[in-house]
Motif scaffolding. Structure first.
Motif, PDB file in Angstrom:
ATOM      1  N   ASN A   1      50.463 103.689 105.279  1.00  8.85           N
ATOM      2  CA  ASN A   1      50.564 103.899 103.834  1.00  8.85           C
ATOM      3  C   ASN A   1      49.282 104.492 103.264  1.00  8.85           C
ATOM      4  OD1 ASN A   1      53.130 102.922 103.903  1.00  8.85           O
ATOM      5  ND2 ASN A   1      52.564 100.829 103.312  1.00  8.85           N
ATOM      6  N   THR A   2      48.139 103.963 103.728  1.00  8.58           N
ATOM      7  CA  THR A   2      46.849 104.472 103.261  1.00  8.58           C
ATOM      8  C   THR A   2      46.710 105.945 103.644  1.00  8.58           C
ATOM      9  OG1 THR A   2      45.939 102.302 103.655  1.00  8.58           O
ATOM     10  CG2 THR A   2      44.339 104.072 103.353  1.00  8.58           C
ATOM     11  N   PHE A   3      47.127 106.265 104.868  1.00 10.81           N
ATOM     12  CA  PHE A   3      47.044 107.656 105.322  1.00 10.81           C
ATOM     13  C   PHE A   3      47.909 108.554 104.431  1.00 10.81           C
ATOM     14  CE2 PHE A   3      49.013 111.143 107.667  1.00 10.81           C
ATOM     15  CZ  PHE A   3      47.889 111.871 108.030  1.00 10.81           C
TER      16      PHE A   3
ATOM     17  N   GLN B   1      48.899 108.111 101.372  1.00 10.30           N
ATOM     18  CA  GLN B   1      48.289 108.266 100.039  1.00 10.30           C
ATOM     19  C   GLN B   1      47.196 109.319 100.056  1.00 10.30           C
ATOM     20  OE1 GLN B   1      46.930 104.485  98.632  1.00 10.30           O
ATOM     21  NE2 GLN B   1      49.010 103.890  98.054  1.00 10.30           N
ATOM     22  N   GLY B   2      46.294 109.193 101.047  1.00  7.02           N
ATOM     23  CA  GLY B   2      45.191 110.148 101.179  1.00  7.02           C
ATOM     24  C   GLY B   2      45.710 111.549 101.450  1.00  7.02           C
ATOM     25  N   TRP B   3      46.725 111.647 102.241  1.00  7.38           N
ATOM     26  CA  TRP B   3      47.307 112.931 102.645  1.00  7.38           C
ATOM     27  C   TRP B   3      47.872 113.666 101.425  1.00  7.38           C
ATOM     28  CZ3 TRP B   3      52.406 114.813 102.795  1.00  7.38           C
ATOM     29  CH2 TRP B   3      52.645 115.886 103.677  1.00  7.38           C
TER      30      TRP B   3
ATOM     31  N   ASP C   1      50.271  99.184 106.827  1.00  8.15           N
ATOM     32  CA  ASP C   1      49.287  99.412 105.754  1.00  8.15           C
ATOM     33  C   ASP C   1      48.383 100.609 106.063  1.00  8.15           C
ATOM     34  OD1 ASP C   1      48.072  98.036 107.776  1.00  8.15           O
ATOM     35  OD2 ASP C   1      46.882  96.730 106.470  1.00  8.15           O
ATOM     36  N   ARG C   2      48.078 100.799 107.346  1.00  7.33           N
ATOM     37  CA  ARG C   2      47.266 101.970 107.730  1.00  7.33           C
ATOM     38  C   ARG C   2      48.047 103.264 107.458  1.00  7.33           C
ATOM     39  NH1 ARG C   2      43.697 100.262 112.104  1.00  7.33           N
ATOM     40  NH2 ARG C   2      42.334  98.861 110.949  1.00  7.33           N
TER      41      ARG C   2
ATOM     42  N   GLU D   1      46.869 113.242  98.371  1.00  9.70           N
ATOM     43  CA  GLU D   1      45.820 113.533  97.389  1.00  9.70           C
ATOM     44  C   GLU D   1      44.945 114.720  97.781  1.00  9.70           C
ATOM     45  OE1 GLU D   1      43.999 109.726  97.016  1.00  9.70           O
ATOM     46  OE2 GLU D   1      45.749 108.935  95.944  1.00  9.70           O
TER      47      GLU D   1
END
Ligand code: 5GP
Length: 206
Positions: free
Chosen positions: A197-199, A201-203, A194-195, A205
């Motif tokens: 995936n979050t990274f 997504q942010g990357w 999950d960490r 954007e």
């Protein structure tokens, strides 16, 4: 980007493989860790201390914990129940610790299914079956019948060694400990899915 996250190190292998000695040997070199104390219904051995080596429980107490979903995993080993309670593990993971389990091959599979992305697994074995028999006899805490059961179990368990990330032959304690230390330090580099995936997504954007 990487926040504090706990990880898991599973150690499996026959009783007599030297897992406890190995952990003692590397404990000062692997940073903040939590050694999971299992609950068991097997009788307490000479020299063992309640809530230090195990939480010793009756079959009824154990079955109540199963009913209440208190275990991360549990298994029947040598005719007794052994299980890992969820609560302390959750807390240690939230605190960012290396959580060490000494559990059997069934437990390893269960942990892999539930926490695979943050888990590193190691199978530890003595160099040979005859050496295992010698170590179990020298320990002299178990009856011949119990020793025979453990030996049979070891023969079955070693067939599942390929389910593990690493395999350590504990012939010489110093050498085996030095390998395990490296594995334990590397285990800390795992990042939960999950960490990641979050990274990602942010990357994308930014
Ligand atoms: P012993 O009776 O020698 O302490 O342990 C017997 C076996 O049970 C060992 O292979 C040990 O790794 C395993 N064991 C200990 N605690 C647990 C546990 O919580 N879950 C599972 N699945 N196995 C355990």
């Amino acid at each position: 980007m990487v926040e504090k996250n706990g990880v898991v190190l599973v150690l499996s292998g026959p009783s007599g493989a030297g897992k406890s000695s190995l952990i003692n040997k590397i404990s000062d070199a692997i940073g903040d860790y939590y050694f999971s104390i299992s609950t068991t219904t097997r009788p307490i051995r000479e020299g063992e201390v309640q809530d230090v080596h195990y939480h010793f429980a009756t079959k009824e107490e154990f079955e109540k914990d199963i009913e209440n979903d208190n275990f991360l995993e549990y298994a029947s080993v040598h005719g007794n129940y052994y299980g890992t309670s969820i609560k302390p593990v959750k807390k240690a993971l939230a605190d960012g610790k290396l959580v060490i389990f000494d559990i059997d091959v069934q437990g390893n599979m269960a942990i892999k299914n539930r926490l695979g992305d943050i888990t590193t697994s190691v199978f530890v074995t003595p160099p040979s079956l005859s050496e295992l028999q010698r170590r179990l006899k020298n320990r002299s805490t178990d009856s011949q019948e119990v020793i025979n059961r453990r030996v049979k179990m070891a023969i079955r368990e070693i067939q599942r060694v390929s389910e593990f990330d690493y395999f350590i032959v504990n012939d010489d304690l110093e050498t085996a400990a030095s390998v395990l230390k490296k594995v334990a330090i590397t285990a800390r580099l795992k990042i939960p899915h999950d960490r990641i995936n979050t990274f990602v997504q942010g990357w994308e954007e930014i």
